[in-house]
Structure formats: C-alpha cells, structure tokens
Design a protein around this motif. Sequence first.
Motif, PDB file in Angstrom:
ATOM      1  N   UNK A   1       0.848  -1.169   0.000  1.00 34.13           N
ATOM      2  CA  UNK A   1       0.000   0.000   0.000  1.00 34.13           C
ATOM      3  C   UNK A   1       0.899   1.238   0.000  1.00 34.13           C
ATOM      4  N   UNK A   2       0.531   2.256  -0.742  1.00 34.10           N
ATOM      5  CA  UNK A   2       1.244   3.519  -0.760  1.00 34.10           C
ATOM      6  C   UNK A   2       0.608   4.451   0.264  1.00 34.10           C
ATOM      7  N   UNK A   3       1.417   4.947   1.171  1.00 30.16           N
ATOM      8  CA  UNK A   3       0.941   5.835   2.234  1.00 30.16           C
ATOM      9  C   UNK A   3       1.649   7.173   2.093  1.00 30.16           C
ATOM     10  N   UNK A   4       0.909   8.234   2.115  1.00 29.35           N
ATOM     11  CA  UNK A   4       1.473   9.578   2.012  1.00 29.35           C
ATOM     12  C   UNK A   4       1.978  10.050   3.381  1.00 29.35           C
ATOM     13  N   UNK A   5       3.057  10.808   3.351  1.00 30.12           N
ATOM     14  CA  UNK A   5       3.621  11.411   4.557  1.00 30.12           C
ATOM     15  C   UNK A   5       3.768  12.905   4.335  1.00 30.12           C
ATOM     16  N   UNK A   6       3.585  13.663   5.377  1.00 30.47           N
ATOM     17  CA  UNK A   6       3.876  15.084   5.316  1.00 30.47           C
ATOM     18  C   UNK A   6       5.302  15.280   5.802  1.00 30.47           C
ATOM     19  N   UNK A   7       5.991  16.272   5.262  1.00 27.70           N
ATOM     20  CA  UNK A   7       7.348  16.572   5.692  1.00 27.70           C
ATOM     21  C   UNK A   7       7.432  18.018   6.140  1.00 27.70           C
ATOM     22  N   UNK A   8       8.305  18.244   7.094  1.00 28.73           N
ATOM     23  CA  UNK A   8       8.472  19.583   7.641  1.00 28.73           C
ATOM     24  C   UNK A   8       9.940  19.784   7.990  1.00 28.73           C
ATOM     25  N   UNK A   9      10.497  20.917   7.575  1.00 29.94           N
ATOM     26  CA  UNK A   9      11.872  21.230   7.937  1.00 29.94           C
ATOM     27  C   UNK A   9      11.907  21.738   9.370  1.00 29.94           C
ATOM     28  N   UNK A  10      12.866  21.210  10.128  1.00 33.38           N
ATOM     29  CA  UNK A  10      13.050  21.650  11.514  1.00 33.38           C
ATOM     30  C   UNK A  10      14.398  21.174  12.003  1.00 33.38           C
ATOM     31  N   UNK A  11      14.808  21.608  13.169  1.00 30.37           N
ATOM     32  CA  UNK A  11      16.063  21.142  13.743  1.00 30.37           C
ATOM     33  C   UNK A  11      15.860  19.731  14.294  1.00 30.37           C
TER      34      UNK A  11
END
Length: 66
Positions: free
Chosen positions: A1-11
């Motif tokens: 199954x293909x699952x989407x992820x959100x990404x966020x830049x941070x330390x």
Amino acid sequence: MLVRCTTEEQEVENDDGLWLDGVEATCSKCKNTTSSAGTGDASILRCMALMREQCPRNEQNFYSSG
C-alpha cells in the motif's frame, strides 16, 4: 500500500547529540514520525525508508512525501 507522509523542515538531533537543520516526516495513516539531518531529497527519502523499517503496526507499506 502507498501511504502519504507530510514533511516539515526543523532542527533534528543527530547521533552525536548535535542539533542540525533537518526534516521530519509524519505518516498520514498512524502519525508515526521519523527524522533525518539535512533538508534535501536524500534526507526525505531516508525518512521514507525509516518509516517502512520502524512502522509501529509492522506493516510493509511504501511511503511517499507530499
């Protein structure tokens, strides 16, 4: 199954305890998170690979950012 992820830049903290610019990915299915140092495509791909390895539900999903 293909699952989407959100990404966020941070330390993020690396293995040596240093804080660096990085990226954190969050699974849209179970809200598990992974992080990698660096903000480029390779760091995002590493987060997706870690997501598959560290799935708390022991599922063998494929993960995609965006």
